[in-house]
Design an enzyme around this catalytic site. Structure first.
Site, PDB file in Angstrom:
ATOM      1  CG  ASP A 189      -1.727  -1.282   1.322  1.00 57.31           C
ATOM      2  OD1 ASP A 189      -2.238  -1.736   0.282  1.00 57.31           O
ATOM      3  OD2 ASP A 189      -1.805  -1.840   2.430  1.00 57.31           O
ATOM      4  CD  GLU A 190       4.838  -0.358  -0.183  1.00 61.60           C
ATOM      5  OE1 GLU A 190       4.071  -0.701  -1.104  1.00 61.60           O
ATOM      6  OE2 GLU A 190       5.466  -1.166   0.512  1.00 61.60           O
TER       7      GLU A 190
ATOM      8  CE  LYS B 223       3.254  -2.442  -4.475  1.00 60.22           C
ATOM      9  NZ  LYS B 223       2.871  -2.222  -3.082  1.00 60.22           N
ATOM     10  N   GLY B 224       0.855   1.816  -7.511  1.00 59.00           N
ATOM     11  CA  GLY B 224       0.040   1.965  -8.714  1.00 59.00           C
ATOM     12  C   GLY B 224       0.260   3.305  -9.382  1.00 59.00           C
TER      13      GLY B 224
ATOM     14  N   GLY C 104      -4.086  -4.584  -4.368  1.00 58.88           N
ATOM     15  CA  GLY C 104      -5.071  -3.563  -4.680  1.00 58.88           C
ATOM     16  C   GLY C 104      -4.346  -2.295  -5.053  1.00 58.88           C
ATOM     17  CG  HIS C 105      -1.746  -1.771  -7.787  1.00 61.65           C
ATOM     18  ND1 HIS C 105      -0.771  -1.941  -8.726  1.00 61.65           N
ATOM     19  CD2 HIS C 105      -1.359  -2.461  -6.710  1.00 61.65           C
ATOM     20  CE1 HIS C 105       0.171  -2.719  -8.229  1.00 61.65           C
ATOM     21  NE2 HIS C 105      -0.177  -3.050  -7.015  1.00 61.65           N
TER      22      HIS C 105
ATOM     23  NE  ARG D  20       6.286 -31.588  -6.470  1.00 62.68           N
ATOM     24  CZ  ARG D  20       7.316 -32.213  -5.923  1.00 62.68           C
ATOM     25  NH1 ARG D  20       8.395 -32.407  -6.622  1.00 62.68           N
ATOM     26  NH2 ARG D  20       7.269 -32.634  -4.700  1.00 62.68           N
TER      27      ARG D  20
ATOM     28  CD  GLN E  75       0.743  -8.893  -2.785  1.00 60.84           C
ATOM     29  OE1 GLN E  75       1.440  -9.534  -3.559  1.00 60.84           O
ATOM     30  NE2 GLN E  75      -0.523  -8.636  -3.045  1.00 60.84           N
TER      31      GLN E  75
ATOM     32  CB  THR F 126      -7.821  -6.137  -1.243  1.00 58.39           C
ATOM     33  OG1 THR F 126      -6.896  -5.740  -2.242  1.00 58.39           O
ATOM     34  CG2 THR F 126      -8.370  -7.508  -1.597  1.00 58.39           C
ATOM     35  CB  THR F 127      -9.722  -6.456   3.252  1.00 60.25           C
ATOM     36  OG1 THR F 127      -8.694  -5.590   3.748  1.00 60.25           O
ATOM     37  CG2 THR F 127      -9.099  -7.687   2.644  1.00 60.25           C
ATOM     38  N   GLY F 128     -10.842  -3.291   2.765  1.00 59.06           N
ATOM     39  CA  GLY F 128     -11.451  -2.165   3.478  1.00 59.06           C
ATOM     40  C   GLY F 128     -11.021  -2.071   4.933  1.00 59.06           C
TER      41      GLY F 128
ATOM     42  CG  LEU G   4       6.536  14.903   1.500  1.00 59.08           C
ATOM     43  CD1 LEU G   4       7.376  14.039   2.439  1.00 59.08           C
ATOM     44  CD2 LEU G   4       7.480  15.708   0.601  1.00 59.08           C
TER      45      LEU G   4
ATOM     46  CB  VAL H 133       2.749  16.419  -3.551  1.00 57.18           C
ATOM     47  CG1 VAL H 133       4.207  16.513  -3.135  1.00 57.18           C
ATOM     48  CG2 VAL H 133       2.602  16.702  -5.047  1.00 57.18           C
TER      49      VAL H 133
HETATM   50  P1  IMP Z   1      -2.333 -12.875   1.845  1.00 55.99           P
HETATM   51  O1  IMP Z   1      -1.446 -12.289   0.810  1.00 55.99           O
HETATM   52  O2  IMP Z   1      -3.788 -12.650   1.596  1.00 55.99           O
HETATM   53  O3  IMP Z   1      -2.001 -14.309   2.130  1.00 55.99           O
HETATM   54  O4  IMP Z   1      -2.040 -12.090   3.218  1.00 55.99           O
HETATM   55  C1  IMP Z   1      -0.783 -12.191   3.904  1.00 55.99           C
HETATM   56  C2  IMP Z   1      -0.385 -10.858   4.521  1.00 55.99           C
HETATM   57  O5  IMP Z   1      -0.058  -9.956   3.469  1.00 55.99           O
HETATM   58  C3  IMP Z   1      -1.500 -10.179   5.327  1.00 55.99           C
HETATM   59  O6  IMP Z   1      -0.901  -9.470   6.397  1.00 55.99           O
HETATM   60  C4  IMP Z   1      -2.101  -9.194   4.328  1.00 55.99           C
HETATM   61  O7  IMP Z   1      -2.728  -8.108   4.967  1.00 55.99           O
HETATM   62  C5  IMP Z   1      -0.851  -8.767   3.579  1.00 55.99           C
HETATM   63  N1  IMP Z   1      -1.128  -8.311   2.213  1.00 55.99           N
HETATM   64  C6  IMP Z   1      -1.388  -9.073   1.134  1.00 55.99           C
HETATM   65  N2  IMP Z   1      -1.551  -8.304   0.044  1.00 55.99           N
HETATM   66  C7  IMP Z   1      -1.379  -7.040   0.435  1.00 55.99           C
HETATM   67  C8  IMP Z   1      -1.388  -5.790  -0.258  1.00 55.99           C
HETATM   68  O8  IMP Z   1      -1.567  -5.699  -1.485  1.00 55.99           O
HETATM   69  N3  IMP Z   1      -1.172  -4.683   0.510  1.00 55.99           N
HETATM   70  C9  IMP Z   1      -0.924  -4.762   1.834  1.00 55.99           C
HETATM   71  N4  IMP Z   1      -0.893  -5.902   2.521  1.00 55.99           N
HETATM   72  C10 IMP Z   1      -1.116  -7.043   1.822  1.00 55.99           C
END
Ligand code: IMP
Length: 435
Positions: A14-15, A17-18, A41-42, A138, A236, A311-313, A343, A425
């Site tokens: 969530d930095e 990146k998108g 989630g971008h 596998r 990620q 992605t999850t809110g 920033l 910014v």
């Molecule tokens: P999973 O990727 O759903 O297995 O989750 C593993 C860990 O990675 C959890 O702490 C999630 O919150 C985190 N995570 C997975 N995808 C993202 C992302 O795109 N942004 C931030 N955290 C993520």
């Protein structure tokens, strides 16, 4: 040989990146996702429109580009159909989209198993861990298998039966109640005939939507040969890497630069790697977070920065910038440049803290510890920097930033040894400073 670019996350995801990818896409002809799945989630903002993308590379909004979902990505076809279908309704012309043949499929039982076992880590419950686990064991099912419906149906039947026994054992061991079991909707998850039909029909829909199924690695090789520039879009981030992150509080893929070579099946000879770092830190899910704060400053960061999972809110945990983690990310990824995002969210905070090392008992640590148990006990050692009050969302040149903001960036550069290449910014496409 063209010069290519990669964008990787340096923190816990969530930095932003998108947005950096969207910016760099202008200089590339091909944009590639190489790992992760629907957990990503971008968000890209174009004008007043906001696009939340989970599987499709952000480059999809540029109609003159080609996007590739590379072999290291895991795909949930229903989500891909929905995401692409929605985009097509809102955008008149999207980019060409290729899906590589070796991509593993996220099956309904992966999501069910993640629902049972993902609690410790706090996963996104999208089936990521179980899908990669089956791939490694596998027994995964790959995109290419959808091309032979008879074979595919047999594979689905076999795996559904196996998963029936596995999920039963898991439910017993996790002590699931009958209500929990109902929530997992196992009768439809394990109905192999329906699952196979659904996936085959989604596969047809994807083709109707124009998705081309291809050998991604061969495609990239050819693109490189003819001088096309490729942008590799990481999902990620470094501290969530299955090997280099805070194991076991990680995702199941390799978001670090090594994941690119495997996930794309291609080794760019010349590549510039940009690490994206938010100007502060956030984390969703469980796991250590040394600079986490839980006060009015954190509340302010969360509300101004809209720190809720795409992605999850879920509300994101917030904290100060951690240079120990950034130095680690610089090392693991061999970063050439940093993109410091959001920033503007720091404007108005009088004193800004930045972790420069950790205290573990009487020891001062400058390197990120590999042992999560140790990491959990680390206390950050902060350097306090001056904040600024000005609204910087309209600034487009580094020299026009308030002196304190410039000093903040210089401090990051000096400490990490990585030049700041971009500064975000604001959420809009134009709200980016190129250093
Ligand atoms: P999973 O990727 O759903 O297995 O989750 C593993 C860990 O990675 C959890 O702490 C999630 O919150 C985190 N995570 C997975 N995808 C993202 C992302 O795109 N942004 C931030 N955290 C993520």
């Amino acid at each position: 040989m063209a010069e290519h670019a990669a964008v990787v996350g340096t923190q816990w995801g969530d930095e932003g990146k998108g947005k950096v990818v969207d910016f760099l896409t202008r200089k590339s002809q091909v944009v590639v996702r190489y790992q992760g799945g629907t957990n990503a989630g971008h968000t890209v903002v174009v004008g007043r429109e906001k696009y939340a993308l989970h599987l499709i590379p952000s480059g999809i909004l540029h109609s003159d580009k080609t996007c590739l979902i590379g072999d290291g990505v895991i795909v949930h076809p229903e989500t891909l159909v929905r995401e692409l279908g929605d985009l097509r309704k809102r955008v008149s012309k999207t980019a060409r989209l290729l899906l590589s043949t070796k991509v593993q499929l996220i099956m309904p039982w992966h999501i069910a198993r993640d629902g049972i076992a993902g609690g410790l880590v706090g996963t996104t419950k999208r089936g990521i861990g179980p899908c990669y686990a089956d791939a490694t064991a596998r027994r995964g099912i790959r995109v290419m298998e959808l091309d032979s419906p008879k074979h595919f149906k047999g594979r689905v039947k076999y795996e559904a039966n196996w998963n029936k026994r596995l999920i039963k054992a898991m439910a017993d061991s996790f002590g699931l109640s009958s209500t929990d079991l109902k929530g997992l909707k196992l009768s439809s998850v394990l109905n192999h005939k329906k699952v196979a039909e659904d996936y085959l029909s989604q596969f047809r829909e994807l083709k109707e939507l124009g998705v081309e199924i291809t050998d991604g690695s061969a495609f990239l090789w050819e693109q490189d040969r003819v001088g096309k520039k490729i942008l590799f879009e990481g999902a990620q981030a470094t501290l969530l890497d299955i090997t280099h992150g805070d194991y076991p509080y990680v995702t199941s893929s390799h978001p670090t630069i090594g994941g690119l070579y495997i996930g794309a099946g291609f080794r760019p000879r010349k590549i510039g790697v940009t690490g994206v770092a938010k100007a502060y830190s956030t984390r969703v899910g469980n796991g250590p977070f040394p600079t986490e704060i839980d006060d009015s400053v954190a509340e302010g960061l969360r509300s101004r920065g809209n720190e809720y999972g795409t992605t999850t809110g879920r509300p994101r945990r917030c904290g100060w910038l951690d240079l120990v983690t950034l130095r680690y990310a610089a090392r693991v990824n061999g970063l050439d440049g940093l993109a410091v995002t959001k920033l503007d969210i720091l404007s108005g905070i009088k004193k800004l803290k930045v972790a420069v090392a950790y205290k573990l008992g009487k020891k001062r640590l400058v390197n990120y510890p590999a042992d999560v148990k140790k990491l959990e006990k680390c206390q950050p050692i902060y350097k306090t920097l001056e904040g600024w009050d000005e609204d910087i969302t309209g600034v487009r040149k580094l020299k026009d930033l308030p002196k304190a903001a410039q000093n903040y960036l210089k401090f990051v550069e000096k400490d990490t040894g990585v030049p700041v290449a971009f500064v975000g910014v604001g959420p809009g496409r134009q709200q980016m400073i190129k250093a």
